[in-house]
Design an enzyme around this catalytic site. Sequence first.
Site, short mmCIF file in Angstrom:
data_model
loop_
_atom_site.label_atom_id
_atom_site.label_comp_id
_atom_site.label_asym_id
_atom_site.label_seq_id
_atom_site.Cartn_x
_atom_site.Cartn_y
_atom_site.Cartn_z
N PRO A 99 0.83 -1.20 0.00
CA PRO A 99 0.00 0.00 0.00
C PRO A 99 0.86 1.26 0.00
CG PRO A 99 -0.38 -1.38 1.96
CD PRO A 99 0.89 -1.80 1.33
N GLU A 100 0.66 2.06 -0.99
CA GLU A 100 1.24 3.40 -0.98
C GLU A 100 0.12 4.36 -0.65
OE1 GLU A 100 3.96 4.17 -4.20
OE2 GLU A 100 4.38 2.04 -4.48
N HIS A 154 -2.76 -15.12 9.29
CA HIS A 154 -2.22 -13.75 9.24
C HIS A 154 -3.27 -12.68 9.55
CE1 HIS A 154 1.29 -15.69 7.68
NE2 HIS A 154 0.73 -15.99 6.54
N ARG A 161 3.47 -10.36 6.21
CA ARG A 161 4.88 -10.08 6.53
C ARG A 161 5.06 -9.35 7.85
NH1 ARG A 161 7.89 -7.93 1.25
NH2 ARG A 161 9.70 -8.31 2.54
N ARG A 189 20.50 18.40 -1.49
CA ARG A 189 20.40 16.94 -1.48
C ARG A 189 21.10 16.38 -2.70
NH1 ARG A 189 16.67 15.25 2.31
NH2 ARG A 189 17.75 13.30 2.02
#
Length: 275
Positions: free
Chosen positions: A2-3, A95, A113, A156
């Site tokens: 999921p983003e 799970h 996970r 950066r």
Amino acid sequence: MPELPEVEVSRQGLLPYLSEQYLVGAVVRTPRLRHAIPPDLDTRLAGLRVDAILRRGKYLLLDCQSTRGGGWLLLHLGMSGSLRLVPPGTPPQKHDHVDLLFARTVLRLRDPRRFGALLWHEGADVDRHPALVDLGIEPLSDAFTGDWLYAATQRRRVAIKPLLMDSRLVVGIGNIYAAESLHRAGVSPLRRGDRISRLRYRLLADAIRSTLAASIAAGGSSVRDYVHSDGGAGCFQLSCAVYGRAGEPCPDCSRPVRAIRQAGRSTFYCPRCQR
DNA sequence: CGTTACCCCTGGAGGC
DNA sequence: TGCCTCCAGGGGTAAC
């Protein structure tokens, strides 16, 4: 998996079912995911009402205030987490780690996970929670512009792709949408953050915004009792231009998409279209 | 300080 | 069928 779009779609899907609903408890079958799950979750939640569901980055925030010691539930789905609403009494599957019990439904968290998280924040101002306090700008906010990105990246030297995935700079952009946004903007994932022009940062900010918004719009139509998913099809409902397409023709120039590794993550891009 | 490497965990795919 | 390796949409931390 999921983003930001998947989390936002989950938020919108949960909203009509859970807002103003009272929690009656919780069932915790797994003591810890990424962090320990609050051991007293069941008693702590019983009697609280969900007043709002917000999103910050990839965190879902359930506002459970109360005159006597309410707080916020923070949910993160990690790489493999998913949420679904099931009728009370539905047997859990493998799970299925946590159930949040409401009077007429159950919000069930599955996460093979276990990179996800379920956290509790005592009190009203959830932005002070350690998991949220250092998060960067929201890419769908008005403040997120090419000019903002330009100013924020002038010192950066890191490549732009891992930079976009740094949640202390900007939240919600994961491996898929970083690749897709860079392709849409024509920016190479390898280009240093401080070596991208203001003009190209404007293209990039627009690409990020439109890519995320399109994915939210595509996902928003398919939510019912099953609140997002394992997104097995790739970019949620949308097809990807480059992500996962090593060797396939770039949709813009037909030259093969290249796969490389950056900061331990796979990167897909078109060397011809992205400079 | 900025940046990298590694770790957390399970499951699926593909090679042998 | 099994066993091995590698890979996976995230993020926190230690170390350089």
